[in-house]
Enzyme design. Structure first.
Site, PDB file in Angstrom:
ATOM      1  N   TYR A 102       0.860  -1.180   0.000  1.00 46.04           N
ATOM      2  CA  TYR A 102       0.000   0.000   0.000  1.00 46.04           C
ATOM      3  C   TYR A 102       0.898   1.232   0.000  1.00 46.04           C
ATOM      4  CZ  TYR A 102      -4.383  -2.475   1.031  1.00 46.04           C
ATOM      5  OH  TYR A 102      -5.497  -3.266   0.971  1.00 46.04           O
ATOM      6  N   HIS A 133      -6.755  -1.671  -6.120  1.00 45.60           N
ATOM      7  CA  HIS A 133      -7.727  -0.602  -5.908  1.00 45.60           C
ATOM      8  C   HIS A 133      -6.999   0.648  -5.437  1.00 45.60           C
ATOM      9  CE1 HIS A 133      -7.761  -2.094  -1.610  1.00 45.60           C
ATOM     10  NE2 HIS A 133      -7.756  -0.792  -1.397  1.00 45.60           N
ATOM     11  N   HIS A 197      -3.313   0.373  -3.692  1.00 49.08           N
ATOM     12  CA  HIS A 197      -3.006  -0.988  -3.274  1.00 49.08           C
ATOM     13  C   HIS A 197      -2.440  -1.735  -4.475  1.00 49.08           C
ATOM     14  CE1 HIS A 197      -4.684  -5.215  -2.016  1.00 49.08           C
ATOM     15  NE2 HIS A 197      -3.362  -5.170  -2.053  1.00 49.08           N
ATOM     16  N   HIS A 277     -17.289  -3.916  -1.472  1.00 50.47           N
ATOM     17  CA  HIS A 277     -15.888  -4.347  -1.549  1.00 50.47           C
ATOM     18  C   HIS A 277     -15.585  -5.484  -0.585  1.00 50.47           C
ATOM     19  CE1 HIS A 277     -11.598  -4.031  -2.325  1.00 50.47           C
ATOM     20  NE2 HIS A 277     -11.379  -3.956  -1.024  1.00 50.47           N
ATOM     21  N   HIS A 279     -12.556  -9.121  -0.688  1.00 54.93           N
ATOM     22  CA  HIS A 279     -11.395  -9.639  -1.411  1.00 54.93           C
ATOM     23  C   HIS A 279     -11.721 -10.997  -2.041  1.00 54.93           C
ATOM     24  CE1 HIS A 279      -8.222  -6.877   0.708  1.00 54.93           C
ATOM     25  NE2 HIS A 279      -9.022  -6.235  -0.109  1.00 54.93           N
TER      26      HIS A 279
END
Length: 469
Positions: A102, A133, A197, A277, A279
């Site tokens: 990140y 993202h 990310h 959202h 994963h």
């Protein structure tokens, strides 16, 4: 080849080819009353398409695509007068050769003498295979200097009010004509944090990236200032998803009754769009809407969540969330192919359960999230402390019975509900999770049964640049 539907409810209106484009126009009843057809509702739906290189119907291979649209109220692209754009991006950033990274960059946005409204946001992606993202946050006025480093290592942790976001597979986002994101003028001279990310699966080295967002703005102000509210399950390692689970549920609670604790002049939210959202393990996301202790609606639903396709979608109509309403974000995960625990966290292999709500009029509000009360969870599971509980979770034999017992415990215990404003002042409260139910749909009425049910015309346009032979 796909199986041909025995009951055809689509009527072809036209089909043309010109300049490398195929345009097909067809119509279908909103409710066809065919068990093999999905009803067209006011929620976003996924359209899929495939095409070949000639008129012979054969396997399409990689020539395919998809788009998520609200078919009953598509948000058209507009070009208002006195408009321009600016970019907020990384600048020649070398992506580290590790799987998850990140990166954060705090910078000023362009300054304007008078307020402008942002009406469209587009992704500017340099490396689609690396960028998972990105988010843009507004910083509080206490942040006064530029900063760039790995995220969550410095002052970047103070900038937590979401302004814009993009997820893998998404595209441009258009605001409704009544609202826009404010910038300049009396909005204040804020710094902004760009968070990207990077999901570098192959751990490639020496990849340079300039990813970010493009903001289209106009001096022709709209009726309302818009904003984004993050809701759902707090991103923290305080919860775990067991392995070998076919359908495991987690919940994040937003109780808007606590908003007045962090704002002097709170008001209802008019929600017009949402981005859901999770994963890799995520399969479904639902946002239940409760008022007076009863579920009144689903604010948003995605029964076929796709990690590779995440986009801000128009709800089709503005939904009012009154102060005192509760929003419950439910995520369904599948971990049948995993042999160890999946923790809540930042990595792609970790999990999240979030719903970003786009609403107006804007408030100085950052997030409304929850997390199972850790002390209660540890006690309920018979552990003495956090270390003992973590060890218990790793050593536990996970099967259908133990998975269900753990899920029911998470659902039953009290939750820590946290509401935070733009200045990072938070209110911490306890809450309980309401029961999320399926709201029965209205009886099906086919297009031929009533004149009041108009036929929906869909225009599906596929632009194909044919390869030269």
């Amino acid at each position: 080849m796909p199986v041909v539907d025995q009951q055809q409810n689509y009527k072809l209106l036209s089909l043309t080819e010109s300049d490398g484009k195929t345009v097909m126009k067809f119509q279908r009843s909103i409710g066809s009353c065919d068990e093999n057809d999905l009803p067209i509702t006011n929620l976003p739906m996924k359209l899929i398409y495939a095409y070949g290189q000639n008129d012979n119907i054969t396997y399409h291979s990689t020539r395919r695509g998809r788009k998520e649209l609200n078919l009953l109220k598509y948000m058209p692209r507009v070009n208002p007068p006195n408009s321009s754009f600016f970019d907020i991006t990384m600048v020649n950033f070398t992506v580290p050769a590790k799987q998850t990274h990140y990166h954060c960059k705090i910078m000023r946005a362009p300054t304007f003498d008078r307020k402008q409204h942002i009406y469209r946001i587009e992704p500017v992606i340099t490396n689609f295979d690396l960028v998972h993202h990105l988010l843009l946050y507004r910083c509080p006025l206490t942040v006064t200097e530029p900063f760039e480093a790995e995220c969550f290592t410095g002052v970047d942790r103070e900038c937590m009010e979401t302004v814009a976001l993009w997820g893998v597979g998404g595209g441009a986002f258009e605001f409704p004509e009544v609202a826009g994101l404010p910038i300049g003028g009396n909005v204040g001279d804020f710094f902004y944090r760009l968070e990207v990310h990077y999901n570098n699966l192959n751990k490639s080295a020496d990849r340079v990236d300039n990813t970010g967002l493009r903001f289209y703005y106009t001096s022709e102000l709209r009726q309302h200032d818009a904003a984004v509210l993050m809701t759902g399950l707090a991103v923290a390692p305080g919860y775990a998803i067991p392995p070998k689970a076919k359908s495991f549920l987690t919940y994040g609670l937003c109780d808007t009754a606590y908003i007045p604790k962090v704002l002097e002049t709170p008001h209802d939210l008019q929600v017009f769009s949402v981005m859901l959202h999770t994963h890799l393990a995520g399969r479904k996301v639902r946002v239940g809407h409760f008022r007076g202790g009863k579920q009144i609606d689903f604010l948003a639903v995605d029964e076929n969540y796709d990690f590779e396709y995440q986009e801000v979608t128009n709800l089709g109509k503005t939904k009012t969330v009154k102060l005192g309403d509760k929003l419950l974000v439910e995520c369904t995960y599948n971990t049948e192919n995993r042999s160890t625990l999946t923790w809540g966290g930042l990595s792609t292999s970790d999990e999240m359960c979030l719903a970003f709500l786009f609403y107006y009029p804007a408030m100085n509000l950052s997030s409304c999230i929850s997390l199972p009360n850790a002390a209660t969870l540890i006690s309920e599971m018979g552990a003495n402390d956090t270390a003992n509980w973590v060890n218990m979770m790793f050593m536990k034999t996970w099967n259908d019975m133990s998975i269900n017992q753990y899920q029911q415990t998470l659902k039953r215990i009290d939750q820590l509900v946290v509401v935070t404003n733009s200045n990072n002042n938070g209110s911490h409260n306890k809450g309980t999770l309401p029961d999320l139910k399926v709201i029965p749909s209205a009886p099906c009425m086919s297009g031929c049964a009533t004149k009041s049910l108009a036929l929906l015309s869909l225009l599906l346009c596929l632009a194909v640049q044919w390869a030269s032979l």
